[in-house]
Design an enzyme around this catalytic site. Structure first.
Site, short mmCIF file in Angstrom:
data_model
loop_
_atom_site.label_atom_id
_atom_site.label_comp_id
_atom_site.label_asym_id
_atom_site.label_seq_id
_atom_site.Cartn_x
_atom_site.Cartn_y
_atom_site.Cartn_z
CG ASP A 16 2.33 -10.76 11.99
OD1 ASP A 16 1.12 -10.50 12.10
OD2 ASP A 16 2.91 -10.83 10.90
CE1 TYR A 22 1.82 -9.65 3.82
CE2 TYR A 22 1.55 -12.02 4.11
CZ TYR A 22 1.03 -10.74 4.13
OH TYR A 22 -0.28 -10.55 4.45
#
Ligand code: CP3
Length: 343
Positions: free
Chosen positions: A73, A151
């Site tokens: 990821d 993020y």
């Protein structure tokens, strides 16, 4: 190895059929993946090379894809920087200690990927050995500095990116330091993946379309360029992907990449025209089109292939990641049709 049709297309060489792979091709739309996820969390899979290998191979075993992408990821690199990452069911990834102040930026570490992300590098070694037997190339990837910063600063799902843009506008020095750290992390990680065996590398700038082109040029492009310049040392094709990039397609290209990934919000031949002869183009079926009846899906796929007919350097892909609700049958038919129609 340069004989792989996917790699040839990356280099804009003629191919015997248009290559296809799908962003997020390993994942929840597959029964095999959901079964494994009943026992393991996503971070468990990512951090156990044998499991990452298994999941990477699931779509390769099921479909005639032209490339595999290592199962990982974009967010685990944040852990090594000191951020507390958790994937929460139903919410998605959350950072429990988001970066909000210049002092938070100072505290972020920039560890060597070979230590901090050794599990993914080992997964790449294992997977490459398996894929060589099947004659399929392996893609490594990283989040781009802006998407990683997004993020790290927002800490979770965010509609307007207020924290992120506030830091950009109010703390230019901290922004520069933060983005330089992310560029270093991303560039080093990409390079390390190629050293471990990845034969192409993709930089995901999934959220970059949140910006206007001026902000992209000033606050993002130099850092994406820095990451891609570092990765270029690897000597493998680089794919630079973003969504909602119609206002900044040329700027994305100028930041670097041998292949530019485009989403479905633009006709792919228009994108190819704007990008020019120096790069290959990847895309651009709407992931939701995979939910349409086959005839409709086929017509849309055909349209994309027709638009790119005669254009060396097209890699068929979706315009963004495949959705968990996607019918597996349509994936199989799509992959086979792309090959049959173009060969
Ligand atoms: O493409 C592949 O098959 C390789 C695996 C891959 C994953 N994430 C696995 C994953 C890749 C290339 C990514 C990239 C990624 N991760 C991006 C960039 C691409 C994009 O889609 O924009 C982003 C933004 C992330 C961050 C992320 N990871 C989110 C927002 C989520 C939650 C949303 C969701 O889809 O569940 C994840 C989780 C994630 N990463 C899953 C998978 C298969 C689903 C997790 C699960 O099994 O529950």
């Amino acid at each position: 190895m340069t004989d792989y049709r996917f790699l040839k297309a990356c280099n804009r060489e003629p191919v015997d059929a248009t290559p296809i792979w799908l962003m997020r091709q390993a994942g929840r739309y597959m029964e095999e993946y959901r079964t494994l996820r009943q026992t393991y969390g996503i971070l468990d899979i990512i951090k156990t090379p044998e499991l990452a290998l298994e999941v990477t191979m699931q779509p390769i075993n099921a479909f005639d894809l032209d490339a595999a992408i290592i199962f990982a990821d974009i967010l685990p690199p944040l852990e090594g920087m000191g951020l507390d990452l958790e994937f929460i069911k139903g919410t998605g990834p959350v950072i429990h200690n988001p970066v909000r102040t210049p002092a938070d930026v100072e505290k972020l570490a920039t560890p060597d990927a070979r230590e901090a992300l050794s599990f993914t590098l080992e997964a790449i070694r294992l997977t490459r050995a398996e894929l060589d037997k099947r004659q399929i190339p392996l893609i490594g990837f990283s989040g781009a500095p802006f998407t990683l910063a997004s993020y790290a600063i927002e800490g979770g799902p965010s509609k307007n990116k207020v924290h992120l843009k506030s830091m950009m506008y109010n703390e230019p020095d901290a922004w520069d330091k933060l983005m330089t750290k992310f560029a270093t992390i991303a560039g080093d990680y990409l390079l390390a993946q190629a050293e471990a065996g990845a034969q192409a590398l993709q930089l995901f700038d999934s959220w970059v379309g949140e910006l206007n082109p001026d902000d992209y040029r000033q606050y993002v492009q130099p850092y994406s360029k820095q990451a891609l310049d570092m990765a270029k040392e690897a000597g493998v094709p680089l794919i630079h992907f973003g969504t909602n990039t119609n206002g900044m397609l040329e700027e994305i290209r100028d930041a670097g990449g041998d292949v530019i990934g485009v989403d479905w919000r633009i006709d792919i031949d228009v994108a190819a025209q704007r990008l020019g002869d120096g790069v290959a183009v990847q895309g651009n079926l709407d992931p939701v089109a995979l939910h349409a009846p086959w005839d409709e899906l086929k017509a849309r796929t055909k349209k994309i292939l027709d638009r790119m007919d005669g254009h060396d350097g097209h890699i068929f892909n979706l315009g963004h990641g495949i959705l968990p609700t996607t019918p597996v049958d349509n994936v199989k038919r799509l992959v086979d049709f792309v090959h049959d129609y173009t060969s």
